[in-house]
Design a protein around this motif. Structure first.
Motif, short mmCIF file in Angstrom:
data_model
loop_
_atom_site.label_atom_id
_atom_site.label_comp_id
_atom_site.label_asym_id
_atom_site.label_seq_id
_atom_site.Cartn_x
_atom_site.Cartn_y
_atom_site.Cartn_z
N UNK A 164 1.94 -19.91 -31.58
CA UNK A 164 2.39 -19.12 -30.42
C UNK A 164 2.84 -19.99 -29.25
N UNK A 165 2.71 -21.30 -29.39
CA UNK A 165 2.93 -22.18 -28.24
C UNK A 165 4.26 -22.93 -28.29
N UNK A 166 5.01 -22.76 -29.38
CA UNK A 166 6.28 -23.50 -29.52
C UNK A 166 7.43 -22.57 -29.89
N UNK A 167 8.62 -23.09 -29.70
CA UNK A 167 9.83 -22.36 -30.10
C UNK A 167 9.86 -20.95 -29.53
N UNK A 168 9.78 -20.87 -28.25
CA UNK A 168 9.77 -19.56 -27.60
C UNK A 168 10.68 -19.61 -26.39
N UNK A 169 11.19 -18.47 -26.05
CA UNK A 169 12.12 -18.40 -24.92
C UNK A 169 11.44 -17.75 -23.73
N UNK A 170 11.47 -18.39 -22.56
CA UNK A 170 10.87 -17.76 -21.39
C UNK A 170 11.67 -16.53 -20.97
N UNK A 171 10.95 -15.51 -20.54
CA UNK A 171 11.64 -14.31 -20.04
C UNK A 171 11.55 -14.32 -18.53
N UNK A 172 12.71 -14.36 -17.89
CA UNK A 172 12.79 -14.36 -16.42
C UNK A 172 14.21 -14.02 -16.04
N UNK A 173 14.39 -13.38 -14.90
CA UNK A 173 15.74 -13.04 -14.45
C UNK A 173 16.08 -13.70 -13.11
N UNK A 174 15.28 -14.71 -12.74
CA UNK A 174 15.48 -15.40 -11.46
C UNK A 174 15.62 -16.89 -11.71
N UNK A 175 16.57 -17.52 -11.05
CA UNK A 175 16.74 -18.97 -11.16
C UNK A 175 16.57 -19.63 -9.80
N UNK A 176 15.69 -20.63 -9.75
CA UNK A 176 15.50 -21.41 -8.52
C UNK A 176 16.26 -22.72 -8.71
#
Ligand SMILES: [Zn+2]
Length: 730
Positions: free
Chosen positions: A371-383
């Protein structure tokens, strides 16, 4: 530059022995050898510890400042107590027998006077031709034959003797940006490549110095590529050379490490960020992982050296870090996609408590690798961040100018459980159709191209939050006559200085005793939760601007200038109104929500963490994304939350920093929080949840589906929790 494969290999190939080490080895260990260790290295003890911590690879000191093998190079300094021994070789063989990967560690940039006398031109010299000496050792120049031929020959020798899987280098970046080396190699190279003679001194006002800064970054990456050519030619295509990097985009740049370029080249990133510091909190480690994945890709492994000794304002290399402090820093790293790598200084230890810090968590990591690798973060904001902003705006005041606004936003979003990505400003166009909001935290230095990318983002319906003097300098550090983003901002700059006024705690100097007056308070989402006040404290810097007449900006707060703080009898102001703007908002015709804060509340929150400022930032963000966030979490605590997707599976991390969100201090005791009510948006239409499991508490929970989201409650989080939500899109 090596071409990097961008393929994903979710789940199915995870434990494939056929994979090269850099795609397979997830847990690392490093006993950082000291000079005395050859006397009595306890192989049985360390082998046992490798098993207890389930590591798959080790980093072993080989050469550089100190060598631990019988090198044939006469001027390579050997460990004082090495004698005729081969400690590197001994550990290398033992690790091979145990099936571990081995990286040879170089710490390469210093040598003794005898070496200097043999090749004085290989070492850094200032403009007066004086060598750079630190702790009795001479600092080698990255552009000299020391780096170009001598170190490559050492690495070839190590490869021929031991065949390590690869190399790490601790001090590959050489002298920092305040030291202009005038050795003959630098003089010649700079003249050939830029047409100029070297600048005499580090002066940010001098365009030549700024050219030297940019050139210095390129020199480091040249060595990165050279070293990889050497190790791959001698040791095969998987024998990678890896410079150590730091994931804090402000600190790391002081040494000319271009993270964006490192990311482009890397199939694995070895990082060195061993603890929180006086500015950043525990969340800095999840941010490290997120940022390095952003530059290197979601699929790469990012091992991070984790100090098991005391770090903080003072460092005690031989004493155990508080277990809870080490533990939580590692949990934070997991939440950001960091791979654990324990780090002890010295093979013999008198404080044996440090060996209790890691085994439990490393074993948990092993059980949960899937569960800790090869995953895409879900977010709609970029800093947004950039090297140029840190260098050419930050200059010698990077902390207050660049780090604090960035920290203000990262802290506010962590505190208010808002997920975000950290995007390099050169890469905005990759995210134009993936993000709803971009934030420019006083991003003063912006190229014309970056400004145009922002305009495109807004024209396509994106929302924007801008603070301070963003875009008033170009990418070479030249002040523009107006904001590069003036058209999209709809305001003109009226200032003439980039100096920040600073603040005085002295009550006789009241120049920071100023306020925001909230206008249109009741109908304003920015001021939600502030129903009972007309004013809020400020104490920061205000960028002088005037809005253009046709700009449609609505001024939402005005400035109440400073007034006496002492004696209290003089401390009054009666309904004072000015027309000095603190924050504007507007609804853009393309659909985005735009907010511009001439008042630097991001910097204020970074510096002082006053909750009002954090709430203002969070409210502005929620307004700008129109309330549309991938998840919400209700319940008490300072919690760091991250959501990822792996095909049809969602993974939600909660790290509990409650009680440890301020410095100075160390985590001494976990304060459990709960119950926590979590609502997550479904990742796509037709997706159905099949089951929810808390992988730390070991419990299953049920959920309620409502429209396009699902909700569930977890009873408590002690240190961290990882919630796995299996789903199906059929
Ligand atoms: Zn030089």
């Amino acid at each position: 530059m090596a071409n990097k494969p961008k393929t994903f290999y979710y789940g199915t190939m995870m434990n494939n022995k056929e994979l090269p080490w850099y795609k397979r080895v997830k847990r690392w260990g490093q006993t950082n050898l000291t000079e005395i260790d050859p006397l009595d290295y306890n192989a049985d003890f360390w082998c046992d510890y490798w098993h207890k911590t389930a590591i798959q690879g080790i980093i072993v000191n080989a050469a550089g400042i100190v060598a631990y093998y019988p090198t044939s190079f006469q001027n390579q300094y050997k460990a004082q107590f090495l004698g005729e021994k081969d400690l590197y070789g001994q550990i290398n063989s033992l690790a091979r027998k145990e099936g571990l990967a081995v990286l040879a560690r170089m710490d390469s940039n210093r040598a003794l006077p005898e070496f200097y006398r043999e090749h004085p031109d290989w070492f850094c010299h200032n403009s007066k031709n004086e060598p750079l000496v630190t702790q009795g050792r001479y600092l080698a120049c990255v552009n000299s034959p020391y780096y170009k031929t001598y170190l490559p020959r050492i690495m070839e020798e190590i490869i021929s003797l031991y065949r390590p899987d690869g190399f790490t280098d601790n001090s590959w970046t050489g002298a920092g940006r305040h030291y202009i080396c005038h050795c003959p190699h630098c003089q010649k190279k700079f003249l050939t490549e830029t047409g100029h003679s070297l600048p005499e001194e580090a002066n940010w006002e001098d365009p030549l110095f700024r050219i030297w800064v940019k050139w210095s970054y390129r020199c480091r990456m040249e060595n990165w590529d050279l070293n990889n050519r050497i190790t791959q030619q001698a040791g095969g295509k998987d024998c990678l050379w890896l410079g150590m990097v730091n994931g804090n985009p402000v600190n790391t740049l002081l040494n000319f490490c271009d993270l964006n370029e490192v990311g482009k080249r890397s199939q694995i990133i070895m990082t060195d960020h061993q603890s929180r510091d006086g500015v950043t909190g525990f969340e800095q480690n999840s941010l490290n992982g997120k940022l390095l994945h952003q530059v290197g890709g979601d699929h790469i492994i990012i091992p991070e050296s984790l100090a098991q000794y005391v770090r903080g304002d003072l460092t005690f290399r031989r004493a155990s870090n508080p277990k809870e402090e080490s533990h939580l820093w590692m949990c934070s790293g997991f939440a950001g996609g960091i791979s654990p790598w324990w780090h002890h200084v010295g093979a013999r230890q008198e404080d044996k408590r440090q060996f209790n810090n890691t085994p439990t968590l490393f074993q948990w990591h092993k059980k949960n690798e899937e569960y800790l690798y090869d995953r895409k973060p879900i977010a709609n904001i970029g800093l947004l961040w950039s090297h140029e902003n840190t260098d050419f705006y930050g200059r010698d005041k990077g902390k207050e100018r660049v780090l604090m606004p960035w920290r203000g936003f990262t802290r506010a979003m962590t505190r208010h459980r808002i997920p975000f990505l950290q995007i390099h400003a050169d890469r905005i166009e990759e995210y134009v159709d993936k993000l709803d909001l971009l934030i420019l935290p006083d991003l003063v230095v912006m190229s014309d191209s970056q400004c145009r990318q922002i305009e495109t983002f807004v024209a396509q319906g994106g929302s924007l939050i801008i603070t301070g003097r963003s875009s008033i300098m170009d990418e070479t550090g030249m002040l523009r006559s107006n904001f590069g983003l003036a058209d999209v901002m709809g305001v003109n700059y009226r200032g003439d200085s980039l100096e920040l006024k600073g603040s005085h705690p002295n009550w006789d100097k009241a120049d920071s005793h100023d306020y925001l007056r909230l206008e249109n308070r009741d109908k304003n989402e920015l001021f939600k939760d502030f129903n009972e006040t007309d004013i809020l404290p400020f104490g920061g810097n205000l960028t002088p601007v005037s809005p253009r007449e046709d700009s449609l900006w609505v001024c939402q707060a005005t400035h109440i200038p400073s007034f006496p703080i002492y004696p209290p009898e003089f401390c009054w102001t009666e309904n004072l109104h000015t027309d000095i703007p603190m924050v504007f908002t507007k609804l853009h015709e393309a659909g985005g929500h735009l907010a511009y804060w001439p008042a630097d509340i991001d910097r204020c929150y970074g510096e002082r963490a006053l909750p009002d400022h954090g709430r203002l930032l969070a409210n502005t963000i929620k307004w700008a994304v129109k309330g549309d966030l991938p998840f919400t979490l209700r319940g008490p605590g300072y919690l760091d939350c991250h959501l990822y997707r792996q095909d049809n599976r969602l993974i939600f991390h909660v790290c509990n920093y409650s009680g440890a969100e301020v410095k100075p201090g160390y985590m001494d005791e976990f304060l459990p929080v709960g119950p926590l009510e979590i609502t997550i948006k479904k990742p796509c239409p037709g997706w159905k949840p099949l089951g929810i499991e808390c992988r730390v508490e070991g419990k299953n929970v049920s959920c309620i589906e409502k429209g396009d989201s699902l909700s569930f409650v977890i009873d408590r989080v002690i240190d961290h929790e990882m919630i796995v939500i299996e789903g199906s899109s059929f």
